[in-house]
Write a protein that holds these residues in place. Structure first.
Motif, short mmCIF file in Angstrom:
data_model
loop_
_atom_site.label_atom_id
_atom_site.label_comp_id
_atom_site.label_asym_id
_atom_site.label_seq_id
_atom_site.Cartn_x
_atom_site.Cartn_y
_atom_site.Cartn_z
N GLU A 52 0.77 -1.30 0.08
CA GLU A 52 -0.01 -0.04 0.26
C GLU A 52 0.74 1.38 0.05
OE1 GLU A 52 -3.62 -1.34 2.70
OE2 GLU A 52 -1.10 -2.01 3.46
N VAL A 55 2.78 1.50 -3.50
CA VAL A 55 1.86 2.23 -4.60
C VAL A 55 1.34 3.78 -4.11
CG1 VAL A 55 -0.71 1.63 -5.59
CG2 VAL A 55 0.95 0.01 -5.16
N GLN A 59 2.33 6.90 -6.73
CA GLN A 59 1.13 7.64 -7.50
C GLN A 59 1.60 9.40 -7.16
OE1 GLN A 59 -2.10 5.66 -5.40
NE2 GLN A 59 -2.78 5.39 -7.33
N GLY A 79 -0.66 -5.25 -4.00
CA GLY A 79 -0.10 -4.16 -4.39
C GLY A 79 0.28 -4.24 -6.09
N THR A 82 -3.32 -3.86 -7.91
CA THR A 82 -3.50 -2.59 -7.93
C THR A 82 -2.69 -1.62 -8.91
OG1 THR A 82 -3.99 -2.76 -5.63
CG2 THR A 82 -3.76 -0.53 -6.67
N ALA A 83 -1.45 -1.79 -8.85
CA ALA A 83 -0.45 -1.11 -9.97
C ALA A 83 -0.98 -1.56 -11.49
CB ALA A 83 0.98 -1.43 -9.64
N VAL A 91 6.43 1.65 -10.57
CA VAL A 91 6.40 0.84 -9.17
C VAL A 91 6.52 -0.76 -9.63
CG1 VAL A 91 3.81 0.29 -9.08
CG2 VAL A 91 5.26 0.10 -7.13
#
Length: 216
Positions: A52, A55, A59, A79, A82-83, A91
């Motif tokens: 978390e 990421v 951002q 993670g 999500t990326a 990332v």
């Protein structure tokens, strides 16, 4: 191993933002150039868990490269996924044992290190496993560029105190020290990133400790 863990392990093997074990060694000294295909500064998050913090930092700072490092692939999956879903290209995630960092990064390759809510390893017999023990600090010293920072964010008061002691004993340069981050002047946008577990700690009125230091 449960079905969910097996599924996640299988899925991260298909992610181009995840490098596992020895597959990361050829990138040593070339992570920005070869993995990210740029010359931007490189930032590591150690024991990143679900990634978390990694990421969110990526951002916030698109002109930097971020690598979250953990050994548990089923955690990294969150993670990394999500990326991928959000198209965050600065990332990556590396699945290794953190004590082997020096086999994956070259001296002076790293610009900054984050250690966010690591296992405090409270037993005295496990002191060497603490991510701010002298053996780990020695690795960070060699991997960081001159002036590079180490950040420790933890809910564990004893780990915070232990790290502050090591900073003093080893003659390192202390930049920030607080035992109550969110009631201090240091809680900026970056330090206010909150992981799932940190939110739980705060709901229980747990203080959050923070240290920022560098090597002389």
């Amino acid at each position: 191993m449960g079905k969910d863990k097996l599924r996640r392990f299988a899925e991260i093997a298909t992610f181009n933002n995840v490098v596992q074990m020895e597959a990361g060694q050829p990138y040593q000294g070339q992570w920005s150039a070869q993995f990210f295909k740029n010359n931007n500064p490189l930032v590591l998050e150690l024991a990143c868990g679900k990634g978390e913090y990694t990421v969110n930092l990526a951002q916030m700072f698109p002109a930097k490269n971020f690598i979250g490092i953990d050994y548990k692939g089923n955690r990294l999956w969150r993670g990394a996924k999500t990326a991928v879903e959000e198209g965050i290209n600065n990332v990556g995630f590396l699945r290794i044992q953190i004590e082997n960092l020096s086999s994956y990064f070259a001296p002076g390759e790293v610009d900054e290190i984050w250690i966010t809510f690591p296992d405090p390893q409270p037993q005295l017999s496990r002191e060497k496993k603490r991510l701010t023990s002298p053996r780990f600090l020695e690795q960070y010293k060699h991997l960081l560029k001159p002036g590079g920072f180490v950040n420790l964010k933890t809910d564990n008061d004893d780990l915070h105190a232990y790290t502050a002691e090591k900073i003093a004993e080893l003659g390192l340069k202390l930049h920030v020290k607080t035992e109550d981050l969110y009631h201090s002047p240091y809680a900026d946008e970056v330090l206010s990133i909150k992981t799932y577990y940190e939110k739980m700690y705060l709901k229980n009125n747990k203080n959050i400790n923070y240290l920022k230091f560098s090597f002389v």
